[in-house]
Design a protein around this motif. Structure first.
Motif, PDB file in Angstrom:
ATOM      1  N   THR A 153      -2.410  20.549 -10.041  1.00 17.04           N
ATOM      2  CA  THR A 153      -1.881  19.977  -8.805  1.00 17.04           C
ATOM      3  C   THR A 153      -1.451  18.537  -9.052  1.00 17.04           C
ATOM      4  O   THR A 153      -1.887  17.898 -10.006  1.00 17.04           O
ATOM      5  CB  THR A 153      -2.942  20.004  -7.682  1.00 17.04           C
ATOM      6  OG1 THR A 153      -4.103  19.322  -8.136  1.00 17.04           O
ATOM      7  CG2 THR A 153      -3.294  21.428  -7.303  1.00 17.04           C
ATOM      8  N   ALA A 154      -0.621  18.051  -8.172  1.00 21.27           N
ATOM      9  CA  ALA A 154      -0.137  16.674  -8.282  1.00 21.27           C
ATOM     10  C   ALA A 154      -1.316  15.722  -8.216  1.00 21.27           C
ATOM     11  O   ALA A 154      -2.255  15.949  -7.449  1.00 21.27           O
ATOM     12  CB  ALA A 154       0.848  16.371  -7.160  1.00 21.27           C
ATOM     13  N   PRO A 155      -1.273  14.665  -9.017  1.00 15.87           N
ATOM     14  CA  PRO A 155      -2.379  13.699  -8.962  1.00 15.87           C
ATOM     15  C   PRO A 155      -2.433  13.039  -7.586  1.00 15.87           C
ATOM     16  O   PRO A 155      -1.399  12.803  -6.955  1.00 15.87           O
ATOM     17  CB  PRO A 155      -2.043  12.687 -10.057  1.00 15.87           C
ATOM     18  CG  PRO A 155      -0.633  12.946 -10.458  1.00 15.87           C
ATOM     19  CD  PRO A 155      -0.252  14.305  -9.980  1.00 15.87           C
ATOM     20  N   LEU A 156      -3.626  12.788  -7.128  1.00 17.89           N
ATOM     21  CA  LEU A 156      -3.803  12.157  -5.824  1.00 17.89           C
ATOM     22  C   LEU A 156      -3.510  10.665  -5.937  1.00 17.89           C
ATOM     23  O   LEU A 156      -3.863  10.023  -6.914  1.00 17.89           O
ATOM     24  CB  LEU A 156      -5.239  12.344  -5.329  1.00 17.89           C
ATOM     25  CG  LEU A 156      -5.666  13.786  -5.074  1.00 17.89           C
ATOM     26  CD1 LEU A 156      -7.140  13.835  -4.705  1.00 17.89           C
ATOM     27  CD2 LEU A 156      -4.830  14.378  -3.962  1.00 17.89           C
ATOM     28  N   THR A 157      -2.866  10.147  -4.921  1.00 22.50           N
ATOM     29  CA  THR A 157      -2.651   8.701  -4.871  1.00 22.50           C
ATOM     30  C   THR A 157      -3.794   8.089  -4.080  1.00 22.50           C
ATOM     31  O   THR A 157      -4.290   8.695  -3.124  1.00 22.50           O
ATOM     32  CB  THR A 157      -1.304   8.356  -4.214  1.00 22.50           C
ATOM     33  OG1 THR A 157      -1.267   8.944  -2.922  1.00 22.50           O
ATOM     34  CG2 THR A 157      -0.143   8.873  -5.039  1.00 22.50           C
ATOM     35  N   ALA A 158      -4.211   6.903  -4.475  1.00 17.58           N
ATOM     36  CA  ALA A 158      -5.332   6.247  -3.815  1.00 17.58           C
ATOM     37  C   ALA A 158      -4.953   5.850  -2.391  1.00 17.58           C
ATOM     38  O   ALA A 158      -3.889   5.297  -2.152  1.00 17.58           O
ATOM     39  CB  ALA A 158      -5.755   5.020  -4.610  1.00 17.58           C
ATOM     40  N   VAL A 159      -5.827   6.143  -1.458  1.00 22.22           N
ATOM     41  CA  VAL A 159      -5.634   5.761  -0.061  1.00 22.22           C
ATOM     42  C   VAL A 159      -6.707   4.727   0.257  1.00 22.22           C
ATOM     43  O   VAL A 159      -7.892   4.999   0.100  1.00 22.22           O
ATOM     44  CB  VAL A 159      -5.769   6.981   0.881  1.00 22.22           C
ATOM     45  CG1 VAL A 159      -5.672   6.562   2.338  1.00 22.22           C
ATOM     46  CG2 VAL A 159      -4.736   8.023   0.534  1.00 22.22           C
ATOM     47  N   PRO A 160      -6.291   3.537   0.687  1.00 19.49           N
ATOM     48  CA  PRO A 160      -7.291   2.498   0.987  1.00 19.49           C
ATOM     49  C   PRO A 160      -8.255   2.945   2.076  1.00 19.49           C
ATOM     50  O   PRO A 160      -7.885   3.670   3.010  1.00 19.49           O
ATOM     51  CB  PRO A 160      -6.446   1.321   1.471  1.00 19.49           C
ATOM     52  CG  PRO A 160      -5.077   1.570   0.948  1.00 19.49           C
ATOM     53  CD  PRO A 160      -4.930   3.058   0.871  1.00 19.49           C
ATOM     54  N   GLU A 161      -9.488   2.457   1.974  1.00 19.42           N
ATOM     55  CA  GLU A 161     -10.496   2.763   2.981  1.00 19.42           C
ATOM     56  C   GLU A 161     -10.273   1.879   4.211  1.00 19.42           C
ATOM     57  O   GLU A 161      -9.625   0.835   4.125  1.00 19.42           O
ATOM     58  CB  GLU A 161     -11.885   2.536   2.387  1.00 19.42           C
ATOM     59  CG  GLU A 161     -12.188   3.524   1.274  1.00 19.42           C
ATOM     60  CD  GLU A 161     -13.642   3.452   0.840  1.00 19.42           C
ATOM     61  OE1 GLU A 161     -14.475   2.961   1.625  1.00 19.42           O
ATOM     62  OE2 GLU A 161     -13.919   3.910  -0.264  1.00 19.42           O
ATOM     63  N   PRO A 162     -10.806   2.258   5.364  1.00 17.84           N
ATOM     64  CA  PRO A 162     -10.609   1.473   6.589  1.00 17.84           C
ATOM     65  C   PRO A 162     -11.042   0.006   6.434  1.00 17.84           C
ATOM     66  O   PRO A 162     -10.402  -0.883   6.982  1.00 17.84           O
ATOM     67  CB  PRO A 162     -11.468   2.200   7.631  1.00 17.84           C
ATOM     68  CG  PRO A 162     -11.525   3.607   7.136  1.00 17.84           C
ATOM     69  CD  PRO A 162     -11.514   3.513   5.641  1.00 17.84           C
ATOM     70  N   GLY A 163     -12.105  -0.243   5.700  1.00 17.41           N
ATOM     71  CA  GLY A 163     -12.571  -1.615   5.502  1.00 17.41           C
ATOM     72  C   GLY A 163     -11.529  -2.466   4.787  1.00 17.41           C
ATOM     73  O   GLY A 163     -11.408  -3.674   5.049  1.00 17.41           O
ATOM     74  N   THR A 164     -10.766  -1.857   3.892  1.00 15.36           N
ATOM     75  CA  THR A 164      -9.711  -2.575   3.182  1.00 15.36           C
ATOM     76  C   THR A 164      -8.621  -3.003   4.150  1.00 15.36           C
ATOM     77  O   THR A 164      -8.127  -4.131   4.099  1.00 15.36           O
ATOM     78  CB  THR A 164      -9.124  -1.682   2.060  1.00 15.36           C
ATOM     79  OG1 THR A 164     -10.185  -1.254   1.215  1.00 15.36           O
ATOM     80  CG2 THR A 164      -8.078  -2.418   1.258  1.00 15.36           C
ATOM     81  N   TYR A 165      -8.239  -2.096   5.054  1.00 19.72           N
ATOM     82  CA  TYR A 165      -7.246  -2.447   6.076  1.00 19.72           C
ATOM     83  C   TYR A 165      -7.758  -3.566   6.978  1.00 19.72           C
ATOM     84  O   TYR A 165      -7.027  -4.492   7.337  1.00 19.72           O
ATOM     85  CB  TYR A 165      -6.865  -1.222   6.923  1.00 19.72           C
ATOM     86  CG  TYR A 165      -5.948  -0.253   6.225  1.00 19.72           C
ATOM     87  CD1 TYR A 165      -4.656  -0.634   5.868  1.00 19.72           C
ATOM     88  CD2 TYR A 165      -6.354   1.031   5.935  1.00 19.72           C
ATOM     89  CE1 TYR A 165      -3.806   0.247   5.238  1.00 19.72           C
ATOM     90  CE2 TYR A 165      -5.510   1.928   5.306  1.00 19.72           C
ATOM     91  CZ  TYR A 165      -4.239   1.535   4.955  1.00 19.72           C
ATOM     92  OH  TYR A 165      -3.399   2.402   4.339  1.00 19.72           O
ATOM     93  N   ALA A 166      -9.025  -3.498   7.366  1.00 16.47           N
ATOM     94  CA  ALA A 166      -9.601  -4.526   8.238  1.00 16.47           C
ATOM     95  C   ALA A 166      -9.540  -5.891   7.559  1.00 16.47           C
ATOM     96  O   ALA A 166      -9.176  -6.900   8.191  1.00 16.47           O
ATOM     97  CB  ALA A 166     -11.040  -4.171   8.593  1.00 16.47           C
ATOM     98  N   MET A 167      -9.879  -5.948   6.274  1.00 14.49           N
ATOM     99  CA  MET A 167      -9.829  -7.220   5.544  1.00 14.49           C
ATOM    100  C   MET A 167      -8.390  -7.721   5.435  1.00 14.49           C
ATOM    101  O   MET A 167      -8.134  -8.921   5.549  1.00 14.49           O
ATOM    102  CB  MET A 167     -10.446  -7.064   4.150  1.00 14.49           C
ATOM    103  CG  MET A 167     -11.960  -6.940   4.185  1.00 14.49           C
ATOM    104  SD  MET A 167     -12.692  -6.746   2.554  1.00 14.49           S
ATOM    105  CE  MET A 167     -12.230  -8.282   1.787  1.00 14.49           C
ATOM    106  N   MET A 168      -7.438  -6.811   5.233  1.00 13.33           N
ATOM    107  CA  MET A 168      -6.047  -7.219   5.126  1.00 13.33           C
ATOM    108  C   MET A 168      -5.553  -7.809   6.455  1.00 13.33           C
ATOM    109  O   MET A 168      -4.927  -8.871   6.487  1.00 13.33           O
ATOM    110  CB  MET A 168      -5.173  -6.017   4.746  1.00 13.33           C
ATOM    111  CG  MET A 168      -3.693  -6.371   4.583  1.00 13.33           C
ATOM    112  SD  MET A 168      -2.671  -4.958   4.192  1.00 13.33           S
ATOM    113  CE  MET A 168      -2.643  -4.102   5.751  1.00 13.33           C
ATOM    114  N   PHE A 169      -5.856  -7.145   7.557  1.00 17.60           N
ATOM    115  CA  PHE A 169      -5.429  -7.654   8.861  1.00 17.60           C
ATOM    116  C   PHE A 169      -6.116  -8.977   9.199  1.00 17.60           C
ATOM    117  O   PHE A 169      -5.499  -9.877   9.778  1.00 17.60           O
ATOM    118  CB  PHE A 169      -5.653  -6.619   9.963  1.00 17.60           C
ATOM    119  CG  PHE A 169      -4.729  -5.435   9.865  1.00 17.60           C
ATOM    120  CD1 PHE A 169      -3.363  -5.623   9.682  1.00 17.60           C
ATOM    121  CD2 PHE A 169      -5.214  -4.138   9.939  1.00 17.60           C
ATOM    122  CE1 PHE A 169      -2.502  -4.538   9.592  1.00 17.60           C
ATOM    123  CE2 PHE A 169      -4.353  -3.053   9.853  1.00 17.60           C
ATOM    124  CZ  PHE A 169      -3.004  -3.255   9.669  1.00 17.60           C
TER     125      PHE A 169
END
Length: 185
Positions: A153-169
Motif C-alpha cells: 500500500t502507499a506509504p502513509l504521510t504523517a498527520v500532525p497531532e492536535p497538540g501540534t496544531y494548538a502550538m502552531m496557532f
C-alpha cells in the motif's frame, strides 16, 4: 521410513521448491525478463494461469514457493488483457513494496535458447516505497494478459497531532500580538 518413501518425499520437496512441473524442454523464466531489478520468477508454466480462469488451488500451488496463499479471486481491475504487440505492463494502480504479478506469453525464448508457446510466468519484486512503481516492461513482446496478485500500500504521510496544531496557532497568535504592539509604538 524406507528409502523409497524418503526419495519420493525429497522429490516432492524439490518439485515444490521449483514450482509446478514443467514439460521436458520447456524454457525457464528469469527475473531479468522484466525491467524491475531484483525480481524473481516461477515459470514458464504451460497454459494461461492468469486471472480467475484457473482455480485458486492451481495458482496457490505455484505461489506456495514464495509462501503466498490467496484466499479469494483477484478483482477484475487487477487484470489486464489484450496486451499483444506491446511489452509494457501498466496496471491502473501504483505498485508498492512486495509485489507479485503473473504474465501470460505467446512465444518466449529463454537465455539457453529454449522456446515455449502459451506459457505463464509469475514474478515477485520490490516495487519500492516512496513513489512506488507506475509500470514496467518485459523483454518479450508476445504478451497476452497480466494479473496483479498482490502489492503493498502507499506509504502513509504523517498527520500532525492536535497538540501540534494548538502550538502552531498559539505561535501565530503570539506573532500577531508582537506585530500589533510594534505598530502601536
Amino acid at each position: 521410513m524406507n528409502m523409497t518413501k524418503f526419495s519420493s518425499a525429497a522429490a516432492l520437496v524439490m518439485l515444490m521448491s521449483t514450482g509446478t512441473a514443467m514439460a521436458a524442454g520447456m524454457a525457464d523464466c528469469a527475473g531479468s525478463d522484466i525491467s524491475v531489478p531484483g525480481a524473481s520468477c516461477i515459470g514458464f508454466l504451460s497454459g494461461n494461469l492468469n486471472g480467475n480462469k484457473p482455480s485458486l488451488t492451481d495458482i496457490n500451488l505455484n505461489l506456495a514457493v514464495w509462501g503466498v496463499h490467496l484466499t479469494q479471486p483477484v478483482a477484475s481491475t487487477s487484470m489486464l488483457s489484450g496486451l499483444s504487440g506491446d511489452n509494457v505492463i501498466n496496471f491502473t494502480q501504483q505498485l508498492y513494496g512486495d509485489t507479485i504479478v503473473g504474465i501470460h506469453y505467446g512465444n518466449v525464448m529463454d537465455a539457453q535458447g529454449k522456446e515455449s508457446n502459451n506459457v505463464t510466468a509469475f514474478y515477485r519484486f520490490n516495487a519500492g516505497n516512496g513513489a512506488g512503481l507506475d509500470s514496467f516492461t518485459t523483454r518479450f513482446d508476445s504478451l497476452s494478459n497480466a494479473t496483479l496478485y498482490s502489492t503493498g500500500t502507499a506509504p502513509l504521510t504523517a498527520v500532525p497531532e492536535p497538540g501540534t496544531y494548538a502550538m502552531m496557532f498559539a505561535g501565530l497568535g503570539l506573532m500577531g500580538l508582537v506585530a500589533r504592539r510594534r505598530m502601536q509604538k
